[in-house]
Design an enzyme around this catalytic site. Structure first.
Site, PDB file in Angstrom:
ATOM      1  N   ILE A   1     -57.423  22.859  89.981  1.00  0.00           N
ATOM      2  CA  ILE A   1     -56.243  22.327  90.651  1.00  0.00           C
ATOM      3  C   ILE A   1     -56.503  22.209  92.146  1.00  0.00           C
ATOM      4  CG2 ILE A   1     -53.800  22.680  91.166  1.00  0.00           C
ATOM      5  CD1 ILE A   1     -54.275  22.096  88.277  1.00  0.00           C
TER       6      ILE A   1
ATOM      7  N   SER B   1     -55.669  22.485  95.819  1.00  0.00           N
ATOM      8  CA  SER B   1     -54.825  23.574  96.310  1.00  0.00           C
ATOM      9  C   SER B   1     -53.507  23.104  96.934  1.00  0.00           C
ATOM     10  CB  SER B   1     -55.598  24.440  97.304  1.00  0.00           C
ATOM     11  OG  SER B   1     -56.034  23.675  98.415  1.00  0.00           O
TER      12      SER B   1
ATOM     13  N   CYS C   1     -63.297  23.310 103.995  1.00  0.00           N
ATOM     14  CA  CYS C   1     -62.665  22.359 103.089  1.00  0.00           C
ATOM     15  C   CYS C   1     -63.398  21.018 103.168  1.00  0.00           C
ATOM     16  CB  CYS C   1     -61.198  22.181 103.471  1.00  0.00           C
ATOM     17  SG  CYS C   1     -60.361  20.881 102.527  1.00  0.00           S
TER      18      CYS C   1
ATOM     19  N   ASP D   1     -62.626  28.196 105.559  1.00  0.00           N
ATOM     20  CA  ASP D   1     -62.225  29.081 104.473  1.00  0.00           C
ATOM     21  C   ASP D   1     -63.024  30.364 104.611  1.00  0.00           C
ATOM     22  OD1 ASP D   1     -60.394  27.333 103.134  1.00  0.00           O
ATOM     23  OD2 ASP D   1     -62.106  26.199 102.378  1.00  0.00           O
TER      24      ASP D   1
ATOM     25  N   HIS E   1     -63.990  26.490  96.959  1.00  0.00           N
ATOM     26  CA  HIS E   1     -64.341  27.882  96.704  1.00  0.00           C
ATOM     27  C   HIS E   1     -65.104  28.040  95.382  1.00  0.00           C
ATOM     28  CE1 HIS E   1     -60.835  27.707  99.288  1.00  0.00           C
ATOM     29  NE2 HIS E   1     -60.833  28.994  99.527  1.00  0.00           N
TER      30      HIS E   1
ATOM     31  N   GLY F   1     -52.104  28.566 103.308  1.00  0.00           N
ATOM     32  CA  GLY F   1     -50.971  27.864 102.718  1.00  0.00           C
ATOM     33  C   GLY F   1     -50.275  28.649 101.629  1.00  0.00           C
TER      34      GLY F   1
END
Length: 284
Positions: A87, A89, A191, A198, A230, A260
């Site tokens: 998914i 993010s 990202c 990150d 990730h 977030g």
């Protein structure tokens, strides 16, 4: 997986968005894992060399009960590594926020809704736990094993170079066979769309020829300028360690700092190994 176009150019990441307050499952944006895995030499349809999960925590989860009173919780979501999708993010955050002004009869109904929607999106069974904000399962812990961050090493390259990985003495045939757990808090990647940093910690648990710790640290710091999700970073670390050090058993786990309202903690392992659970760090 759904038939939503699985390319980043169609995702909400890096775009302005209106935050919904009414439940909307269509906000979830799945991405296929196949492209990133192909870059690691893992062809779509082939058996994976690892098992694992992507563990998410959602700290901005709320809904209304049947009488309109808000309920807050922390969601723990475990997405299987063998599911064809993951998914994106930002879409996950938008989806979770769509629960804010929606009435549900019970927490069980919320959990069932989350599990149904997420499982459909990634193409595999996603498990969901709803935790109270003071649940003992959220108590921070330390990573097990030895921290390698204090090694005095010179580093000049900041993209991951598998050639840094190796075993003590240079030869797996001559190296001692050990079983140990090492970790580092110096993991940083970026990202692939927005370039936002990150930050994370990574744990390597293995049985096999003893790793060259300085080389391992150089390699992990090499992700500092790497652009990647990730999940892909963890799979890259796993496959590079297998190729360069030939461990008999291996588990790689990363605990990324939340961004977030979400944190993502993927792990990949040779079959039969699992990480200690629950395991949540103070900076998460």
């Amino acid at each position: 997986m759904s038939d939503t176009p699985a390319t980043l150019e169609h995702s909400p990441l890096g775009r302005s968005a209106t935050y919904p307050d009414q439940y909307d499952a269509s906000l979830l944006f799945p991405l296929a894992r196949a492209e990133n895995r192909a870059a690691l030499g893992l062809a779509e349809g082939d058996a994976l060399p690892f098992t694992g999960e992507d563990e998410w925590h959602g700290y901005e989860l709320s809904w209304l009960n049947a009488r309109g009173k808000p309920v807050v919780a922390v969601g723990r979501f475990r997405l299987p590594a063998d599911a064809p999708g993951l998914i994106e993010s930002k879409s996950f955050k938008l989806y979770l926020n769509s629960f804010n002004q929606t009435r549900f009869a019970s927490g069980e109904e919320v959990a069932a809704t989350l599990e149904r929607d997420l499982s459909a999106a990634v193409g595999g069974r996603v498990s969901v736990d709803l935790l109270t904000v003071d649940d003992d399962a959220l108590t921070p812990r330390r990573l097990p094993g030895e921290c390698i961050d204090e090694l005095d090493v010179a580093i000049s390259d900041y993209t991951p170079d598998p050639d840094h990985l190796g075993v003590e003495g240079g030869s797996a045939a001559d190296a001692d066979i050990v079983e140990e757990t090492l970790h580092s808090h110096l993991l940083k990647s970026n990202c692939p769309v927005t370039g936002q940093p990150d930050w994370g910690s990574v744990m390597v648990r293995y049985r096999g020829p003893k790793l060259d710790r300085e080389g391992l640290l150089r390699y992990l710091v090499g992700f500092r300028l790497q652009q990647g999700f990730h999940e892909h970073c963890v799979e890259q670390i796993f496959t590079d360690l297998v190729a360069k050090a030939a461990p008999e058993e291996l588990l790689v786990l990363a605990r990324y700092v939340r961004r977030g309202g979400l944190d993502i903690s993927p792990w990949r392992a040779t079959p039969g190994l699992r990480p200690p659970s629950p395991l949540r760090l103070a900076r998460q």
